[in-house]
Design an enzyme around this catalytic site. Structure first.
Site, PDB file in Angstrom:
ATOM      1  N   GLU A  27       0.886  -1.173   0.000  1.00  0.00           N
ATOM      2  CA  GLU A  27       0.000   0.000   0.000  1.00  0.00           C
ATOM      3  C   GLU A  27       0.913   1.209   0.000  1.00  0.00           C
ATOM      4  O   GLU A  27       1.573   1.483   1.003  1.00  0.00           O
ATOM      5  CB  GLU A  27      -0.873   0.009   1.265  1.00  0.00           C
ATOM      6  CG  GLU A  27      -1.792  -1.175   1.405  1.00  0.00           C
ATOM      7  CD  GLU A  27      -2.912  -1.152   0.390  1.00  0.00           C
ATOM      8  OE1 GLU A  27      -3.181  -0.088  -0.188  1.00  0.00           O
ATOM      9  OE2 GLU A  27      -3.505  -2.218   0.146  1.00  0.00           O
TER      10      GLU A  27
ATOM     11  N   CYS B 103      -3.028   8.761   3.164  1.00  0.00           N
ATOM     12  CA  CYS B 103      -2.741   8.206   1.839  1.00  0.00           C
ATOM     13  C   CYS B 103      -3.908   8.417   0.881  1.00  0.00           C
ATOM     14  O   CYS B 103      -3.730   8.413  -0.330  1.00  0.00           O
ATOM     15  CB  CYS B 103      -2.418   6.726   1.969  1.00  0.00           C
ATOM     16  SG  CYS B 103      -3.696   5.833   2.860  1.00  0.00           S
TER      17      CYS B 103
HETATM   18  P1  NAP Z   1       8.377   4.584   4.731  1.00  0.00           P
HETATM   19  O1  NAP Z   1       9.525   5.443   5.032  1.00  0.00           O
HETATM   20  O2  NAP Z   1       8.407   3.759   3.515  1.00  0.00           O
HETATM   21  O3  NAP Z   1       8.181   3.688   6.032  1.00  0.00           O
HETATM   22  C1  NAP Z   1       7.114   2.798   6.153  1.00  0.00           C
HETATM   23  C2  NAP Z   1       7.499   1.651   7.049  1.00  0.00           C
HETATM   24  O4  NAP Z   1       8.542   0.898   6.437  1.00  0.00           O
HETATM   25  C3  NAP Z   1       8.043   2.063   8.412  1.00  0.00           C
HETATM   26  O5  NAP Z   1       7.596   1.155   9.375  1.00  0.00           O
HETATM   27  C4  NAP Z   1       9.550   1.948   8.220  1.00  0.00           C
HETATM   28  O6  NAP Z   1      10.243   1.728   9.412  1.00  0.00           O
HETATM   29  C5  NAP Z   1       9.633   0.735   7.341  1.00  0.00           C
HETATM   30  N1  NAP Z   1      10.861   0.626   6.571  1.00  0.00           N
HETATM   31  C6  NAP Z   1      11.758   1.591   6.265  1.00  0.00           C
HETATM   32  N2  NAP Z   1      12.759   1.068   5.515  1.00  0.00           N
HETATM   33  C7  NAP Z   1      12.465  -0.249   5.342  1.00  0.00           C
HETATM   34  C8  NAP Z   1      13.111  -1.317   4.649  1.00  0.00           C
HETATM   35  N3  NAP Z   1      14.241  -1.130   3.964  1.00  0.00           N
HETATM   36  N4  NAP Z   1      12.539  -2.525   4.677  1.00  0.00           N
HETATM   37  C9  NAP Z   1      11.386  -2.735   5.334  1.00  0.00           C
HETATM   38  N5  NAP Z   1      10.729  -1.753   6.013  1.00  0.00           N
HETATM   39  C10 NAP Z   1      11.263  -0.531   6.013  1.00  0.00           C
HETATM   40  O7  NAP Z   1       7.032   5.423   4.643  1.00  0.00           O
HETATM   41  P2  NAP Z   1       6.471   6.496   5.667  1.00  0.00           P
HETATM   42  O8  NAP Z   1       7.237   7.736   5.480  1.00  0.00           O
HETATM   43  O9  NAP Z   1       6.349   5.929   7.047  1.00  0.00           O
HETATM   44  O10 NAP Z   1       4.985   6.640   5.158  1.00  0.00           O
HETATM   45  C11 NAP Z   1       4.574   7.621   4.266  1.00  0.00           C
HETATM   46  C12 NAP Z   1       4.159   6.994   2.970  1.00  0.00           C
HETATM   47  O11 NAP Z   1       3.239   5.946   3.208  1.00  0.00           O
HETATM   48  C13 NAP Z   1       3.430   7.959   2.065  1.00  0.00           C
HETATM   49  O12 NAP Z   1       4.015   7.917   0.817  1.00  0.00           O
HETATM   50  C14 NAP Z   1       2.010   7.432   2.005  1.00  0.00           C
HETATM   51  O13 NAP Z   1       1.363   7.627   0.779  1.00  0.00           O
HETATM   52  C15 NAP Z   1       2.172   6.009   2.277  1.00  0.00           C
HETATM   53  N6  NAP Z   1       0.962   5.489   2.892  1.00  0.00           N
HETATM   54  C16 NAP Z   1       0.184   4.658   2.163  1.00  0.00           C
HETATM   55  C17 NAP Z   1      -0.959   4.130   2.720  1.00  0.00           C
HETATM   56  C18 NAP Z   1      -1.824   3.188   1.954  1.00  0.00           C
HETATM   57  O14 NAP Z   1      -2.692   2.574   2.577  1.00  0.00           O
HETATM   58  N7  NAP Z   1      -1.671   3.030   0.682  1.00  0.00           N
HETATM   59  C19 NAP Z   1      -1.312   4.451   4.027  1.00  0.00           C
HETATM   60  C20 NAP Z   1      -0.492   5.305   4.737  1.00  0.00           C
HETATM   61  C21 NAP Z   1       0.648   5.812   4.147  1.00  0.00           C
HETATM   62  P3  NAP Z   1      10.948   2.939  10.228  1.00  0.00           P
HETATM   63  O15 NAP Z   1       9.872   3.885  10.603  1.00  0.00           O
HETATM   64  O16 NAP Z   1      11.548   2.243  11.379  1.00  0.00           O
HETATM   65  O17 NAP Z   1      11.948   3.533   9.287  1.00  0.00           O
END
Ligand code: NAP
Length: 519
Positions: free
Chosen positions: A256, A295
């Site tokens: 997602e 999102c």
């Molecule tokens: P992110 O930086 O990709 O982080 C998301 C999750 O992934 C966090 O728990 C993060 O952990 C973890 N993570 C980071 N690096 C990783 C790796 N190499 N391998 C596995 N997991 C890893 O995203 P974000 O900044 O938290 O979220 C914002 C984004 O999420 C936006 O672009 C938004 O559109 C999207 N979003 C989508 C939805 C949907 O339902 N489609 C819902 C909400 C948000 P850490 O925090 O420990 O780094």
């Protein structure tokens, strides 16, 4: 300062190594720290497979529904405490906090009800049986059973309660144990939920574990029966999909990710109409709820060129009334974004969008009510407008995860509107505000292949509908392309990811006996 622990293999364990400090985004006051070194993630996965999986699979769907109900009851009993924590740790207004926490309780309750309605069975039928031979004796039936692995859940920072709950509800009801990893910056709420669930002792051992801090080597230990459900940025989604372990073992991955959701005003709707008012209200709510960190938030506002100026003025009017500040203060309507990095990213993103057109509202200086001078990660609502027909690569290509949207004028023709919306290359939800069935039909059919959900905005549903930005457990959530290609929720559809569909082929009486469908 509290050091958050993970709950792995049935006990609380602290990580070692460098710690990250979690801040109140409204004041920058330190709240807790997290260190994630030294945790035995491989053993946590093995524990889930050995203990949680068998315990869940021994239960019927109705019994697992009762577990999910108990989770909802636990969260309900501590709702106020969780709301307060969401305000201090996530920069949420009380309304934002309810959106997350009540959304979690509502989704758990919906899946508890589903479990009850599915009844005392362990096998789920998938469609009708089919006659395969000359006589009805040779029969086929698709069924599904829980996978024997572990469901790894990785969540984004914006919905620490709902994100944990909506994924766990589906996996646990489906019969798979969960290791849930919240985003580090907002882990406090997820951590408190886990404390409450551990104290409530309602889940079997190994059914739900919580890993706080970085993901570490967790995904290096995945096996062929495991699944990963990820919510976050596209870049992280791509990294997970490309992991050797994921490819080697065909690990199921649900992503997602980002989305450039469009809201489209039909040419039949005039300023002053009830549906126009609903459109303006939904755009303003989506831009400002959770400071735009949703999102599903409307990012592109498609409006017939003839009413673009009027819409801009109406949006500027309403957005200028939004009081930005520390959500702990009375009267504040929009809080800060989650982190300093997020604020910097949003500011930079607004500049990129503005280069495609013109910034009509928004300023780098924010007079945040109730914030200590110079502190807090505040961004004021920002509105960009384009010329009709502008190429606008940033507007159609970059998700700016904050309180910002762009007005995109179009000709008023349904095919033009659908073509412009499709430039987002796949989204979670787009919405059409029109009372004209011919326009609505054409535009919906144009939008549908590019979206997981299409919202039909109308004065007729205004009183009952929470708007396009709210994800309902009864409907699927996810979208193709940029949105990650995933699908969550949607009632019983949400269980499919955690279950293996298998075709049974044999004698009809035997199949009916083993599926429990013999009359
Ligand atoms: P992110 O930086 O990709 O982080 C998301 C999750 O992934 C966090 O728990 C993060 O952990 C973890 N993570 C980071 N690096 C990783 C790796 N190499 N391998 C596995 N997991 C890893 O995203 P974000 O900044 O938290 O979220 C914002 C984004 O999420 C936006 O672009 C938004 O559109 C999207 N979003 C989508 C939805 C949907 O339902 N489609 C819902 C909400 C948000 P850490 O925090 O420990 O780094």
């Amino acid at each position: 300062m509290t050091r958050l622990k993970s709950h792995l293999e049935g006990r609380w364990v602290g990580g070692t190594g460098p710690a990250e400090t979690l801040l109140n985004p409204a004041t920058e006051e330190p709240l807790a720290s997290v260190a994630a070194g030294g945790l035995d993630r491989a053993s946590a996965l093995a524990f889930a497979r050995a203990k949680g999986g068998p315990a869940l699979r021994a239960m019927t769907l109705a019994e697992r529904g009762a577990l999910v109900k108990a989770m909802a009851d636990t969260l309900s009993a501590h709702r106020n405490e969780l709301l307060d924590l969401a305000v201090t740790s996530g920069g949420n207004t009380r309304g934002d906090a309810k959106f997350d926490v009540d959304g979690a309780i509502f989704t758990l309750s919906a899946y508890a009800d589903l479990g009850r309605s599915l009844g005392d069975t362990k096998v789920l039928l998938d469609g009708e049986g089919v006659q395969l031979g000359r006589t009805p004796r040779f029969h086929g039936q698709h069924v599904s059973v829980p996978r024997h692995g572990v469901a790894v859940h990785i969540n984004a920072f914006n919905f620490p309660a709902w994100g944990l709950a909506e994924k766990a509800a589906c996996a646990l009801l489906a019969g798979m144990p969960v290791v849930s990893k919240p985003a580090t910056s907002s882990a406090l709420v997820a951590h408190r939920i886990m404390e409450l669930l551990v104290d409530a002792k309602s889940l079997p051992e190994g059914a739900l574990q919580l890993l706080v801090g970085g993901v570490g080597d967790l995904l290096d230990h995945l096996g062929p029966q495991d699944v990963v459900a990820f919510t976050g940025s596209s870049e992280t989604g791509i990294k997970i999909r490309s992991l050797a372990q994921v490819i080697r073992h065909s690990v199921r991955v649900n992503v997602e990710a980002d989305s450039l959701n469009a809201a489209l005003l039909g040419p039949d709707v005039n300023p002053g109409d009830e549906t126009y008012e609903l459109f303006v209200k939904d755009v303003v709510r989506d831009m400002t709820q959770k400071a735009g960190q949703k999102c599903t938030a409307i990012r592109r506002v498609l409006v017939p060129a003839a009413v673009a100026d009027r819409l801009r003025d109406d949006l500027v009017d309403r957005l200028s009334d939004i009081v930005v500040g520390n959500p702990a203060h009375e009267g504040v309507r929009m809080g800060p974004v989650a982190t300093a990095a997020q604020r910097d990213d949003v500011r930079e993103g607004i500049s990129a969008l503005a280069r495609d057109g013109r910034l009509v509202l928004g300023s780098a200086e924010v007079d945040a009510v109730g914030a200590p001078p110079g502190k807090g990660f505040y961004v004021s609502p920002a509105l960009v407008e384009l010329e009709e027909g502008a190429e606008a690569p940033a507007v159609h290509g970059r998700e700016v995860f904050g309180p910002v949207a762009t007005i995109v004028p179009y000709s008023g023709r349904a095919d033009d509107a659908a073509t412009i919306a499709a430039r987002g290359q796949g989204g979670l939800v787009s919405s059409v505000y029109s009372e004209d069935p011919a326009f609505t039909t054409e535009v919906v059919l144009g939008l549908a292949p590019y979206h997981g959900r299409v919202f039909l905005g109308s004065a007729k549903i205004a009183e009952q509908s929470p708007g396009p930005g709210t994800v309902l457990p009864q409907l699927v959530h996810g979208g193709p392309g940029r949105a990650g290609g995933g699908e969550e929720l949607g009632g019983v559809r949400g269980l499919a990811f955690y279950r293996q569909r298998v075709a049974l082929e044999g004698s009809r009486p035997m199949i009916e006996k083993l599926t429990g469908t013999k009359a």
